[in-house]
Design an enzyme around this catalytic site. Structure first.
Site, short mmCIF file in Angstrom:
data_model
loop_
_atom_site.label_atom_id
_atom_site.label_comp_id
_atom_site.label_asym_id
_atom_site.label_seq_id
_atom_site.Cartn_x
_atom_site.Cartn_y
_atom_site.Cartn_z
N GLY A 266 0.78 -1.11 0.02
CA GLY A 266 -0.07 0.01 -0.08
C GLY A 266 1.04 1.23 0.18
O GLY A 266 0.17 2.30 -0.17
N GLU B 96 -1.21 4.00 14.16
CA GLU B 96 0.08 4.65 13.56
C GLU B 96 0.40 5.82 13.81
O GLU B 96 1.32 6.39 13.17
CB GLU B 96 -0.14 4.20 12.15
N HIS C 184 -1.32 6.44 4.90
CA HIS C 184 -1.56 7.35 6.23
C HIS C 184 -2.14 8.57 5.39
O HIS C 184 -2.12 9.14 4.64
CB HIS C 184 -0.25 7.69 6.88
N ASP D 151 -1.43 11.59 6.53
CA ASP D 151 -0.33 12.51 6.24
C ASP D 151 0.15 12.52 4.81
O ASP D 151 1.14 13.18 4.46
CB ASP D 151 0.64 12.63 7.32
N CYS E 164 7.07 12.70 7.76
CA CYS E 164 6.99 11.49 8.18
C CYS E 164 8.29 11.52 9.35
O CYS E 164 8.16 10.34 10.22
CB CYS E 164 7.55 10.33 7.07
O1 SUG Z 1 4.97 2.46 7.47
N1 SUG Z 1 7.69 2.45 5.15
C1 SUG Z 1 6.93 3.26 6.05
C2 SUG Z 1 6.75 4.79 5.74
C3 SUG Z 1 6.08 5.57 6.97
C4 SUG Z 1 5.91 6.90 6.39
N2 SUG Z 1 5.39 7.60 7.66
C5 SUG Z 1 4.22 8.39 7.37
N3 SUG Z 1 3.54 8.60 6.45
N4 SUG Z 1 3.90 9.09 8.53
C6 SUG Z 1 5.61 2.76 6.12
O2 SUG Z 1 4.99 2.15 5.16
C7 SUG Z 1 8.99 0.58 4.16
C8 SUG Z 1 10.18 -0.16 4.69
C9 SUG Z 1 10.49 -1.19 3.66
O3 SUG Z 1 10.04 -1.38 2.68
O4 SUG Z 1 11.90 -1.50 3.74
C10 SUG Z 1 8.35 1.51 5.24
O5 SUG Z 1 8.04 0.72 6.32
#
Ligand code: SUG
Length: 446
Positions: free
Chosen positions: A24, A174, A247, A249, A368
């Site tokens: 996603g 989250e 998310h 955000d 983020c």
């Molecule tokens: O949870 N990416 C995170 C990115 C989080 C972004 N945060 C906000 N939008 N606030 C996630 O999807 C990817 C890790 C990987 O594929 O190695 C990851 O976890």
């Protein structure tokens, strides 16, 4: 009450890599298997922090977690020496080794949900550590994040740090990535907007998971002691989650009286805006900056991460500043929109671009990487000064990164047991730099 908004950023970890772990999250899926550059990523994060510190904002640091996280491999039945555990996990459960090696803790917007003391019934700042139950690689973050929050905000008279909600999908939480606070001034009571992607137990069979539940949001508002007249619960549009907004955000950011969001962010925009107006009654007049699909298509908003910008008040500037990812300049619709935005007389007066490309490639923009913490003067004085940015700390941290971080990391390198030793050496030294004591990480206690 006099208060300011501090940003606590997660420091990019030594194992920052592209594991494609987040269904996603389009950037994570797109860049799976690419070679990452942990040192560059950490330096990019630090220079963003330094930029905000130089602009006169209070900037905090949340330290990386230990990775690979061996306690989970132990629980999953791997035994023997550390090297044997990693070797066997790589052979028999490679996905598990990937998960425990992720540096996803760096996205501090997912660390916790913060309610400033001006909004809470006991007059303390409340922070609820996120449980991040939806994704395995993120579900291991809670206990270490909670330790970091206790270290950063140590005084119970001012701060109340909550443990994660129950580790069950009904309470999928989250953190601040689905939470926006609007106010006239940071120290005044505000309106807290909690956005959810789904209801507990409701599995509509979508392509991508909706991570935040309404029930989690209600629990957060209750445990923080919020005045429910000043709280808004809003649903994300399912089609927007399906388009890659995992998310809220990714499609919305707010600060002070301004809510900046994409036309397709919410399931019911009219109702959401009306609820915000009602909740803000007699506190302030909300300013809605809605970006329409014909100005910036949702697809461009998601690839450029326009809304994953930090919206900040910079001392000496009259209007808010949008700290946007450099990628926004390369997306024509977004670049044009930004020019138009600042030329108008709305609440956003300037857009500044920052390079956080290493993080962006895993779906993490400037917003983020930070957790916003509104602090009154007394709370600011009670916050741990050793976790706050200064010229000296910036110099120490950049030197620490240069000495310990690998330049490059391919997913196949995660099987290398020396990565564990390198990480432990580095984090052990970091606990001295940040005065965190010698039992901050599980490996230090073993
Ligand atoms: O949870 N990416 C995170 C990115 C989080 C972004 N945060 C906000 N939008 N606030 C996630 O999807 C990817 C890790 C990987 O594929 O190695 C990851 O976890």
């Amino acid at each position: 009450m006099a208060a300011m908004e501090a940003n606590y950023d997660g420091l990019v970890g030594l194992t920052h890599n592209y594991g494609g772990l987040s269904a996603g999250n389009l950037a994570s899926a797109h860049n799976v298997g690419q070679i990452s550059r942990p040192r560059e990523g950490a330096l990019q994060g630090l220079s963003k922090m330094k930029r905000l510190y130089d602009a006169g904002l209070v900037q905090g640091i949340l330290p990386p977690h230990e990775r690979p996280f061996l306690p989970l491999l132990h629980e999953a039945g791997f035994a023997g020496s550390d090297a044997q555990i990693i070797e066997n996990a790589a052979r028999h459960a490679p996905a598990l080794l990937q998960a425990v090696s992720s540096s996803a803790f760096m996205w501090a917007a997912n660390a916790a949900t913060i309610s400033p003391s001006a909004d809470t019934s006991d007059g303390r700042l409340h922070a609820s550590t996120a449980n991040l139950v939806t994704m395995l690689h993120r579900s291991i973050e809670g206990p270490q994040t909670e330790r970091s929050l206790h270290a950063a905000f140590p005084d119970d008279n001012h701060f109340c740090i909550h443990a994660p909600l129950p580790m069950q999908e009904s309470f999928g939480d989250e953190g601040a990535a689905n939470h926006v606070r609007l106010c006239a001034d940071h120290g005044d009571p505000g309106v807290e907007i909690f956005v959810h992607g789904r209801l507990a137990g409701f599995a509509p069979g979508l392509k991508f998971p909706a991570r935040q539940t309404l029930q989690a949001n209600q629990a957060l508002a209750r445990r923080h002691g919020l005045n429910m007249d000043r709280v808004v619960f809003a649903a994300q549009a399912q089609s927007t989650i399906e388009a890659g907004a995992f998310h809220n955000d990714v499609v919305c950011v707010g600060a002070k009286t301004c809510l900046f969001f994409h036309e397709y962010a919410f399931a019911d925009t009219t109702q959401t805006l009306e609820a915000i107006r009602r909740a803000a009654d007699r506190l302030f007049e909300p300013q809605f900056v809605q970006v329409n699909q014909d100005e910036v298509p949702l697809r461009d908003a998601i690839t450029s991460y326009l809304f994953n910008s930090m919206l900040v008040e910079i001392p000496g500037e009259e209007r808010l500043v949008l700290i946007a990812p450099a990628e926004c300049r390369k997306t024509p619709s977004v670049a044009q929109y930004c020019d138009k935005l600042v030329a108008g007389n709305g609440p956003i007066g300037r857009v500044e671009f920052v390079d956080v490309r290493q993080s962006m490639r895993n779906g993490g923009g400037p917003a983020c990487l930070r957790l916003r913490v509104v602090l009154s003067d007394a709370e600011r004085a009670a916050a741990n000064p050793d976790m706050l940015m200064s010229e000296t700390l910036y110099a120490k941290l950049t030197d620490w990164v240069r000495r310990h971080y690998r330049e490059q990391l391919a997913p196949a390198d995660l099987v290398d047991p020396s990565l564990l030793a390198e990480g432990r050496r580095a984090l052990d030294e970091l606990t001295t730099i940040l005065s965190l004591g010698s039992d901050f990480y599980p490996f230090q206690r073993a």
